[in-house]
Enzyme design. Structure first.
Site, PDB file in Angstrom:
ATOM      1  N   ASP A 152     -10.093  -3.556  -5.308  1.00 18.75           N
ATOM      2  CA  ASP A 152      -9.172  -2.585  -4.717  1.00 18.75           C
ATOM      3  C   ASP A 152      -9.075  -1.387  -5.652  1.00 18.75           C
ATOM      4  O   ASP A 152      -8.828  -1.548  -6.850  1.00 18.75           O
ATOM      5  CB  ASP A 152      -7.786  -3.246  -4.543  1.00 18.75           C
ATOM      6  CG  ASP A 152      -6.755  -2.315  -3.925  1.00 18.75           C
ATOM      7  OD1 ASP A 152      -7.105  -1.199  -3.503  1.00 18.75           O
ATOM      8  OD2 ASP A 152      -5.571  -2.715  -3.871  1.00 18.75           O
ATOM      9  N   SER A 208       0.833  -1.211   0.000  1.00 14.17           N
ATOM     10  CA  SER A 208       0.000   0.000   0.000  1.00 14.17           C
ATOM     11  C   SER A 208       0.867   1.260   0.000  1.00 14.17           C
ATOM     12  O   SER A 208       1.687   1.433  -0.901  1.00 14.17           O
ATOM     13  CB  SER A 208      -0.956  -0.048   1.195  1.00 14.17           C
ATOM     14  OG  SER A 208      -1.959   0.947   1.079  1.00 14.17           O
ATOM     15  N   HIS A 214      -8.094  -4.821  -0.818  1.00  9.58           N
ATOM     16  CA  HIS A 214      -6.948  -4.053  -0.343  1.00  9.58           C
ATOM     17  C   HIS A 214      -6.600  -4.411   1.104  1.00  9.58           C
ATOM     18  O   HIS A 214      -7.463  -4.427   1.975  1.00  9.58           O
ATOM     19  CB  HIS A 214      -7.217  -2.552  -0.443  1.00  9.58           C
ATOM     20  CG  HIS A 214      -5.992  -1.736  -0.156  1.00  9.58           C
ATOM     21  ND1 HIS A 214      -5.004  -1.560  -1.097  1.00  9.58           N
ATOM     22  CD2 HIS A 214      -5.557  -1.106   0.968  1.00  9.58           C
ATOM     23  CE1 HIS A 214      -4.039  -0.833  -0.576  1.00  9.58           C
ATOM     24  NE2 HIS A 214      -4.336  -0.555   0.681  1.00  9.58           N
TER      25      HIS A 214
END
Length: 408
Positions: A348, A191, A378
């Site tokens: 995501d 991320s 995610h």
């Protein structure tokens, strides 16, 4: 008694209403994901209330809750030695896998945790457990960087922290101290950590003296650009847990120390409208109609307003800085990058960031593996233990480990 039953039924109904959100049929463990999302939404709302009352910054409050419930002290296992130290003033947690007689030098992995540049820690349960298992299974030394967070610091301080600590680790005497093979060092992150990892590797590979020191990079659902918040995956997953579009944009604004008043304008790409000159030259590098396969693009159209808000880029020019948005790097930078692994998830908003980066790297001649999970969401890779144990979390982690094992 009857009143109690009515009250109980009402409370259950309200709880179910709060928890339930419609999800695509292919999402893994949907009810478990709904519960996880509800807890995260509830915690965010409590943090926002405390912020509104003037009792503390909402990001500090939210991170305090996250770290308080998940903090783990440096606890070594029979196979992995865990220590907290600092590299050139940057806190790190070091995980040292045991060295066998057949392999005196170990692999080294610099790991950068996610959390929107503002949340989480190398010392919370999810990342501690990930790095312990990684060190054990790969017989590696993992350097998990505890970079500084928003709102105490802002861009580019986080980039500077990971660059400084990595430079320190790559010194010959430090690698020798940890018995790490200097030819087998990787950079990885998930991320926002994937964002920092990509920025770090780009900076290193523009310096000929550092270029050979990173063998590969492994990016897990990385956030890579802020030029377009209406790629197909941003449109498709605008309200999908656990990272809806408006939350990601708020993270961007916080990271770049901008005004939250810009959030709604960013959602519709007013910052990069056709009349904003600063964005013109960069659109060609993020033309998703050509970078993404037709199976993804066919149901979506680009969002490019004719006119927008030029003041956004005047106040936040960092939105288009390649150190914050590595996907926008020039092709001559990309061609020098090492072998790359990119993991993406269907559900995501950041899916297309990863796919487009893989395509641009491939076009630049880089050896790229794109590992896509149709049932992933995610953040799933860190959710592998009860009560947040997702089947796709275990599969993504195993696939990520396998690639590292085969290529590092």
């Amino acid at each position: 008694m009857r009143a109690s039953c009515v009250l109980f039924t009402t409370l259950v109904a309200l709880a179910a209403y709060y928890v339930y959100i419609p999800l695509p049929g292919s999402v893994t463990d949907p009810w478990k994901l709904m519960m996880l999302d509800a807890v995260f939404r509830g915690t965010q709302q409590v943090s926002n209330l405390i912020h509104f009352l003037g009792l503390g910054h909402h990001m500090l409050v939210l991170n305090f809750i996250i770290v308080s419930f998940g903090h783990k002290r440096a606890w070594s296992t029979a196979q992995v030695k865990v220590t907290d130290t600092d590299f050139d003033g940057v806190e790190v947690r070091v995980f040292e896998g045991s060295t066998g007689p057949e392999e005196p030098l170990k692999r080294g992995i610099i790991y950068i945790h996610g959390g929107g540049w503002a949340l989480a820690s190398a010392k919370i349960k999810y990342y501690d457990e990930l790095c312990i298992v990684m060190a054990e299974e790969l017989n590696a030394v993992i350097i998990s960087i505890e970079y500084r967070l928003v709102p105490k610091v802002f861009f580019p301080a986080q980039v500077e922290d990971v660059v400084r600590s990595t430079n320190y680790f790559l010194q010959p005497e430090v690698l020798k101290k940890y018995s790490v093979d200097p030819s087998r060092v990787a950079v990885s992150g998930d991320s926002a950590g994937g964002n920092l990892a990509a920025a770090l590797v780009q900076q290193f590979h523009q310096d000929p003296s550092l270029r050979s020191k990173i063998k590969l990079q492994a990016l897990v659902y990385p956030v890579l650009q802020a030029l377009d918040f209406n790629t197909p995956s941003y449109q498709q997953n605008a309200n999908t847990p656990i990272l809806p579009r408006h939350v990601m944009i708020k993270y961007w604004v916080e990271y770049l120390q901008g005004s939250q008043d810009f959030v709604e304008a960013l959602i519709v790409n007013n910052h990069t409208s056709l009349d904003v000159e600063e964005a013109t030259a960069l659109r060609a590098r993020l033309n998703w109609t050509s970078l993404l396969p037709t199976s993804i693009t066919r149901d979506y159209k680009p969002v490019q307003p004719a006119s927008g808000n030029a003041r956004i880029l005047q106040e936040m020019p960092q939105l288009l800085d390649v150190r914050s948005a590595p996907l926008l790097a020039d092709q001559k930078v990309l061609r020098h990058l090492p072998k790359t692994y990119i993991l993406t998830c269907e559900h995501d908003i950041l899916r297309d960031d990863g796919i487009m980066y893989a395509k641009r790297l491939e076009s630049a001649g880089v050896d790229v593996t794109l590992d896509h999970f149709e049932d992933g969401f995610h953040g799933c890779m860190i959710f592998t233990s009860w009560p947040t144990d997702f089947s796709v979390g275990i599969r993504t982690r195993n696939s990520y480990f396998k690639w590292l094992d085969q290529n590092l």
